[in-house]
Motif scaffolding. Structure first.
Motif, PDB file in Angstrom:
ATOM      1  N   LEU A  79       0.828  -1.205   0.000  1.00 46.31           N
ATOM      2  CA  LEU A  79       0.000   0.000   0.000  1.00 46.31           C
ATOM      3  C   LEU A  79       0.866   1.261   0.000  1.00 46.31           C
ATOM      4  N   VAL A  80       1.913   1.260   0.803  1.00 39.95           N
ATOM      5  CA  VAL A  80       2.803   2.427   0.857  1.00 39.95           C
ATOM      6  C   VAL A  80       3.468   2.638  -0.495  1.00 39.95           C
ATOM      7  N   ALA A  81       3.928   1.542  -1.114  1.00 43.19           N
ATOM      8  CA  ALA A  81       4.561   1.654  -2.432  1.00 43.19           C
ATOM      9  C   ALA A  81       3.573   2.153  -3.475  1.00 43.19           C
ATOM     10  N   ALA A  82       2.340   1.658  -3.415  1.00 46.91           N
ATOM     11  CA  ALA A  82       1.324   2.096  -4.372  1.00 46.91           C
ATOM     12  C   ALA A  82       1.023   3.584  -4.200  1.00 46.91           C
ATOM     13  N   ALA A  83       0.981   4.047  -2.951  1.00 48.69           N
ATOM     14  CA  ALA A  83       0.723   5.469  -2.696  1.00 48.69           C
ATOM     15  C   ALA A  83       1.857   6.330  -3.246  1.00 48.69           C
ATOM     16  N   ARG A  84       3.087   5.880  -3.068  1.00 53.54           N
ATOM     17  CA  ARG A  84       4.224   6.636  -3.603  1.00 53.54           C
ATOM     18  C   ARG A  84       4.147   6.698  -5.131  1.00 53.54           C
ATOM     19  N   ASP A  85       3.845   5.566  -5.745  1.00 47.81           N
ATOM     20  CA  ASP A  85       3.779   5.522  -7.208  1.00 47.81           C
ATOM     21  C   ASP A  85       2.682   6.433  -7.747  1.00 47.81           C
ATOM     22  N   ALA A  86       1.574   6.531  -6.992  1.00 49.75           N
ATOM     23  CA  ALA A  86       0.440   7.335  -7.432  1.00 49.75           C
ATOM     24  C   ALA A  86       0.529   8.786  -6.968  1.00 49.75           C
ATOM     25  N   ASP A  87       1.601   9.129  -6.228  1.00 48.43           N
ATOM     26  CA  ASP A  87       1.769  10.472  -5.660  1.00 48.43           C
ATOM     27  C   ASP A  87       0.573  10.834  -4.791  1.00 48.43           C
ATOM     28  N   VAL A  88       0.174   9.868  -3.963  1.00 53.12           N
ATOM     29  CA  VAL A  88      -0.951  10.018  -3.051  1.00 53.12           C
ATOM     30  C   VAL A  88      -0.413  10.117  -1.632  1.00 53.12           C
ATOM     31  N   ARG A  89      -0.996  11.008  -0.824  1.00 53.27           N
ATOM     32  CA  ARG A  89      -0.582  11.156   0.565  1.00 53.27           C
ATOM     33  C   ARG A  89      -1.360  10.150   1.417  1.00 53.27           C
ATOM     34  N   LEU A  90      -0.629   9.229   2.026  1.00 53.25           N
ATOM     35  CA  LEU A  90      -1.195   8.178   2.870  1.00 53.25           C
ATOM     36  C   LEU A  90      -0.757   8.416   4.307  1.00 53.25           C
ATOM     37  N   THR A  91      -1.717   8.484   5.228  1.00 55.85           N
ATOM     38  CA  THR A  91      -1.417   8.738   6.640  1.00 55.85           C
ATOM     39  C   THR A  91      -2.274   7.824   7.501  1.00 55.85           C
ATOM     40  N   VAL A  92      -1.671   7.280   8.570  1.00 52.22           N
ATOM     41  CA  VAL A  92      -2.361   6.375   9.483  1.00 52.22           C
ATOM     42  C   VAL A  92      -2.601   7.098  10.804  1.00 52.22           C
ATOM     43  N   SER A  93      -3.778   6.942  11.367  1.00 48.47           N
ATOM     44  CA  SER A  93      -4.121   7.623  12.616  1.00 48.47           C
ATOM     45  C   SER A  93      -3.403   6.976  13.798  1.00 48.47           C
ATOM     46  N   LEU A  94      -2.377   7.660  14.293  1.00 45.10           N
ATOM     47  CA  LEU A  94      -1.644   7.261  15.499  1.00 45.10           C
ATOM     48  C   LEU A  94      -1.688   8.468  16.437  1.00 45.10           C
ATOM     49  N   PRO A  95      -2.857   8.785  16.973  1.00 43.12           N
ATOM     50  CA  PRO A  95      -3.093  10.111  17.546  1.00 43.12           C
ATOM     51  C   PRO A  95      -2.271  10.459  18.767  1.00 43.12           C
ATOM     52  N   ARG A  96      -1.905   9.477  19.583  1.00 42.41           N
ATOM     53  CA  ARG A  96      -1.227   9.821  20.840  1.00 42.41           C
ATOM     54  C   ARG A  96       0.211  10.285  20.633  1.00 42.41           C
ATOM     55  N   LEU A  97       0.723  10.133  19.434  1.00 44.77           N
ATOM     56  CA  LEU A  97       2.049  10.669  19.135  1.00 44.77           C
ATOM     57  C   LEU A  97       2.051  12.193  19.079  1.00 44.77           C
ATOM     58  N   THR A  98       0.880  12.798  18.937  1.00 41.38           N
ATOM     59  CA  THR A  98       0.789  14.261  18.848  1.00 41.38           C
ATOM     60  C   THR A  98       0.487  14.921  20.187  1.00 41.38           C
ATOM     61  N   HIS A  99       0.262  14.135  21.234  1.00 40.95           N
ATOM     62  CA  HIS A  99      -0.151  14.696  22.514  1.00 40.95           C
ATOM     63  C   HIS A  99       1.039  15.256  23.291  1.00 40.95           C
ATOM     64  N   GLY A 100       0.755  16.221  24.134  1.00 36.80           N
ATOM     65  CA  GLY A 100       1.804  16.904  24.877  1.00 36.80           C
ATOM     66  C   GLY A 100       2.647  15.985  25.737  1.00 36.80           C
TER      67      GLY A 100
END
Length: 324
Positions: free
Chosen positions: A109-130
């Motif tokens: 999936l990551v390779a396909a997104a790179r090939d298609a120039d698509v932005r792929l992001t996975v929700s890992l929300p606690r990495l953004t918390h203070g």
């Protein structure tokens, strides 16, 4: 692109589907346009709550030229097909974890997104918390010395109070029980603390409520230099504060074991110099907002994808070990 990013929700299967739909409604640069679900009734219900149209025709929705991106909250077992179709249609993707059932499928999936120039992001929300940002600063500064032990716990009473949807106990759709879903958060936090290089993964899963999947789980991991990490989660805990503890040869940091006068969780650092409360920085923008920004800028959130892959590695290893 001089218009707001037009977003569709793909499936109301996951309990966070409405949350991500509302993120699209609330963000100043995104517009929610539709909800797709292969379960027509379920999709109509979410679409009505969000005030947009519902559809059961995924191919037609993805063919729309006025659609820029999608949030994917389908069953985890459907991620490869649904995300793959979205990428193939050139739509940017924000998805609930896990990205895919296996590491090989993640990589494709990551390779396909790179090939298609698509932005792929996975929700890992606690990495953004203070608290995570503060913990990273402590770890980067080496304040704890050589790490020896970490424990991250996140649990709730979704099974004992019966508020989780029945589909969360379908091992074929959810790829397991509590560890594959809620356990993902303490997993990626443990990997932030100890790194991705692990020499052993030892799971203990139990089924307390008789639904056929684990609703109570503890997984122990070991690093090459002997540090131990404990990942705890479950759906059978009425009152269990989210907590993090990290210990090293020169200090310890604890979060969630005490609260201040306002009821907010406290982080405390203890070293040879004594014990002190750690000031927590403000949270970073939520990952949905970072994804929207990445679409505009044409950049990929590389650290997010690396951590999403590592998350799948550990979850898959634990689930496989639990079956033997």
């Amino acid at each position: 692109m001089n218009h707001p990013l037009r977003i569709a929700v793909l499936s109301a299967w996951h309990v966070h589907a409405e949350e991500y739909g509302r993120a699209a409604l609330d963000h100043p640069d995104t517009e929610l346009v539709a909800v797709w679900d292969d379960d027509a009734e379920r999709g109509r219900g979410l679409a009505a709550r969000l005030g947009v149209e519902a559809t059961t025709d995924l191919d037609a929705l993805l063919a729309r030229e006025d659609l820029d991106g999608v949030t994917v909250t389908a069953a985890t077992s459907d991620h490869v097909e649904v995300i793959g179709k979205a990428i193939g249609a050139g739509k940017h993707v924000f998805t609930e974890k896990l990205l895919a059932p296996t590491v090989e499928e993640c990589d494709k999936l990551v390779a396909a997104a790179r090939d298609a120039d698509v932005r792929l992001t996975v929700s890992l929300p606690r990495l953004t918390h203070g608290y995570t940002l503060a913990l990273r600063e402590i770890l980067d500064a080496g304040s704890l010395g050589r790490l020896t032990y970490s424990r991250v716990r996140l649990a709730h009473d979704g099974s004992t109070r019966d508020w989780l949807p029945a589909r969360f106990y379908d091992a074929s759709e959810a790829l397991g029980g509590a560890f594959s879903d809620l356990g993902a958060h303490p997993v990626y936090l443990t990997q932030l603390i100890l790194g991705d290089d692990l020499t052993a993964v030892r799971p203990t899963y139990t089924d307390q409520t008789g639904r056929g999947v684990e609703d109570n789980a503890s997984v122990t991991v070991t690093t090459p230099d002997g540090a131990i990490g404990v990942v705890e989660t479950g759906f059978v805990t009425p009152a269990s504060p989210f907590s993090i503890e990290v210990h090293g040869t020169e200090g310890s940091v604890l979060y969630g074991f005490e609260t201040d006068d306002a009821g907010e969780a406290v982080m405390r650092l203890t070293t040879a110099d004594g014990s002190s409360r750690v000031d927590l920085p403000a949270d970073q923008p939520i990952l949905f907002a970072q994804w929207a920004d990445s679409i505009r800028s044409g950049t990929t959130l590389e650290d997010n994808l690396r951590r999403a892959r590592s998350l799948t590695v550990l979850v898959d290893a634990a689930n496989s070990a639990a079956q033997h």
